[in-house]
Design a protein around this motif. Sequence first.
Motif, short mmCIF file in Angstrom:
data_model
loop_
_atom_site.label_atom_id
_atom_site.label_comp_id
_atom_site.label_asym_id
_atom_site.label_seq_id
_atom_site.Cartn_x
_atom_site.Cartn_y
_atom_site.Cartn_z
N THR A 140 5.30 2.33 8.67
CA THR A 140 6.34 2.76 7.71
C THR A 140 7.05 1.86 7.01
O THR A 140 7.23 0.78 7.54
CB THR A 140 7.53 3.39 8.83
N ALA A 141 7.38 1.94 5.72
CA ALA A 141 8.01 1.12 4.89
C ALA A 141 9.53 1.44 5.13
O ALA A 141 9.81 2.46 5.23
CB ALA A 141 7.39 0.95 3.65
N LYS A 142 10.21 0.18 4.86
CA LYS A 142 11.87 0.62 5.09
C LYS A 142 12.63 -0.07 4.04
O LYS A 142 12.47 -1.37 3.76
CB LYS A 142 12.30 -0.09 6.55
N GLY A 145 0.76 3.46 -11.77
CA GLY A 145 1.21 3.59 -10.45
C GLY A 145 0.75 4.79 -9.65
O GLY A 145 1.05 5.89 -9.95
N LYS A 146 -0.07 4.44 -8.58
CA LYS A 146 -0.34 5.74 -7.69
C LYS A 146 0.61 5.74 -6.19
O LYS A 146 0.96 4.70 -5.67
CB LYS A 146 -1.80 5.30 -7.07
N LEU A 147 1.23 6.90 -6.16
CA LEU A 147 2.24 6.84 -5.04
C LEU A 147 1.60 6.58 -3.58
O LEU A 147 0.68 7.08 -3.12
CB LEU A 147 2.62 8.39 -4.93
N VAL A 148 2.19 5.75 -3.00
CA VAL A 148 2.10 5.30 -1.72
C VAL A 148 2.70 6.01 -0.69
O VAL A 148 2.48 6.62 0.11
CB VAL A 148 2.07 3.74 -1.36
N SER A 149 4.08 6.21 -0.93
CA SER A 149 4.97 6.78 -0.08
C SER A 149 6.41 7.26 -0.51
O SER A 149 6.48 6.42 -1.74
CB SER A 149 5.15 5.95 1.17
N ASN A 150 7.21 7.82 -0.16
CA ASN A 150 8.62 8.31 -0.71
C ASN A 150 9.49 8.66 0.43
O ASN A 150 9.09 9.04 1.52
CB ASN A 150 8.33 9.29 -1.96
N ALA A 151 10.86 8.98 0.06
CA ALA A 151 11.84 9.31 0.88
C ALA A 151 13.15 9.56 0.14
O ALA A 151 13.36 8.68 -0.80
CB ALA A 151 11.90 8.62 2.25
N LEU A 200 10.76 5.07 4.61
CA LEU A 200 9.79 5.88 3.75
C LEU A 200 8.76 6.63 4.69
O LEU A 200 8.76 6.28 5.93
CB LEU A 200 9.20 5.24 2.76
N PHE A 201 8.34 7.66 4.17
CA PHE A 201 7.30 8.18 5.04
C PHE A 201 6.25 7.60 5.36
O PHE A 201 5.59 6.99 4.41
CB PHE A 201 6.83 9.74 4.26
N SER A 202 5.55 7.50 6.72
CA SER A 202 4.72 6.77 7.11
C SER A 202 3.65 7.10 6.50
O SER A 202 3.21 8.02 6.08
CB SER A 202 4.55 6.75 8.59
N THR A 203 2.55 6.10 6.25
CA THR A 203 1.26 6.46 5.73
C THR A 203 0.17 5.28 5.96
O THR A 203 0.44 4.26 6.66
CB THR A 203 1.48 6.26 4.04
N SER A 204 -1.08 5.61 5.66
CA SER A 204 -2.15 4.46 5.65
C SER A 204 -2.92 4.31 4.25
O SER A 204 -3.61 5.37 4.08
CB SER A 204 -3.18 4.98 7.01
#
Length: 524
Positions: free
Chosen positions: A417-419, A446-452, A471-475
């Motif tokens: 999770t990015a903050k 840019g390719k989307l990695v996450s958002n919120a 931001l929404f968790s991802t891998s």
Amino acid sequence: MRTALVFAVSAALVAGTAVGLAPAAHATATTDAAGAAESGIRFVDISGDGGTVLKANVVTPAGADGSARYPVIVLPTSWAMPQIEYLVQARKLADAGYVVVSYNSRGFWQSGGEIETAGPKDVADASKVIDWALANTPADPAKVGMAGVSYGAGISLLASAHDKRIKAVAALSGWADLIDSIYSGRTQHLQAAALLGGAGYLTGRPGPELQRILGDFLSSDLSKEEEMIAWGKKRSAVTYLDRINANGTAVMLGNAWGDTIFPPNQYASFYEKLKGPKRLEFRPGDHATAEGTGLLGLPNDTWTNAHRWFDRHLKGADNGIDREQPVQLKSRSTGGYEGYPDWKSVGAGQKRIALDDTEHVWANVDSGANGGVVLLSNLLDQFLQTPPVASIPLLPRAFAGVWQSERYDSVQRVRGTAKLHTTVTATKESGTLVAYLYDVGPLGLGKLVSNAPYTFHGKTPGTPFSVDLELFSTSYDVPAGHRLALVVDTVDPLYIEHNPTGAQLTFSSPSADPSYVSIPLREE
């Protein structure tokens, strides 16, 4: 008018999904002279809470004659799906020695009653179905499990808190916190709510309470916010966490990184608080797409592991699932699995990108950065690795704030999770911002990695205030030679925005409280 249009489009989309699944799940039950279904499948009516008729199907192991007892799995249907949804998986489970009872949740299709949205009557229905199974099938009362996708997952988790007979649960693409799912960042998830609402009207009978709550939600009536939150908490398993822990229920949670209806963060948070046997699995995709192929009878890791989970915790099979790392993540970039001892280990190694430059952003205009389209965009990412994209150099700086990292010499693995932490000054008392994390290639794509999203109300115009946003968790793997970019704007079709006309947001980084985005990076 906008709400009605979204309802119509979303309802058509879900109708197409339901019709598409139905042919693969159809089954015919032949009956011998004694009235027993030779195929092991029966279609029955079960009396739910208050006598409401629930349409159901029962699948029993071949040769079951009542002299032996079998573990039983109860499967409530997903939102808007017909009672045949799980027949493929039910047959597989029956072949493995389970009694399986699947039923159409109240208010949908031919089941009676009105849609309660996993309310107390839905929870009581689950117990009534268990009662019926124990009385009318060779089910073992000491070996009861529940599972489901989406709505069925939510009901299964809630039922496990209220019925001690439920020993194991597999909750797939569901929610543990309903408010944190469709109202995260205090922002209405427009497309998600409209999709659910439209599908409910198309395939069922929403009750007056649901109609009122949905209307208040989509109309942004802040005077009804407390009522809406209380309604959501009553329908969230996290509210009853102590009961689930006291019952010792074995809980398996599965979800997709890009779930636009029930984002993964709320599942991860709930998982960390569980004290009994537990397992957490995240995979690429959108809502219910990680399990979808399994409903069609195709090979599917999620369903395979759900079967293993029940074999271990209902049958006592020593199949090794409890010796594996309990957190299993499938990367969006490589498709490989990674195991972790717990969720907090996933996000270890946070690295900060300083947001030093002050950015002034005019509201009410979509900059071109966005999170995509509900269900569609992350489905494409799952199968084609094509997330939503934006040209970062071409984003209009009047409507988007942009900060970029240095170029990375090696692959950077984003896990967890990015903050975002920043200071905002608004010209109006209310507003909405949406943060995006992009993987930016050499040409600026840019390719989307996450958002919120994040919404605020009641702020004093011209007075700075701090914002902390997960931001929404991802891998996701950022290739060597690329950089990360944080983009912030004020409009995204996924969400309802609360920016008054002419509003402007300023993002600054005071020396006493610097702004940054903290990203869980692992260098390859």
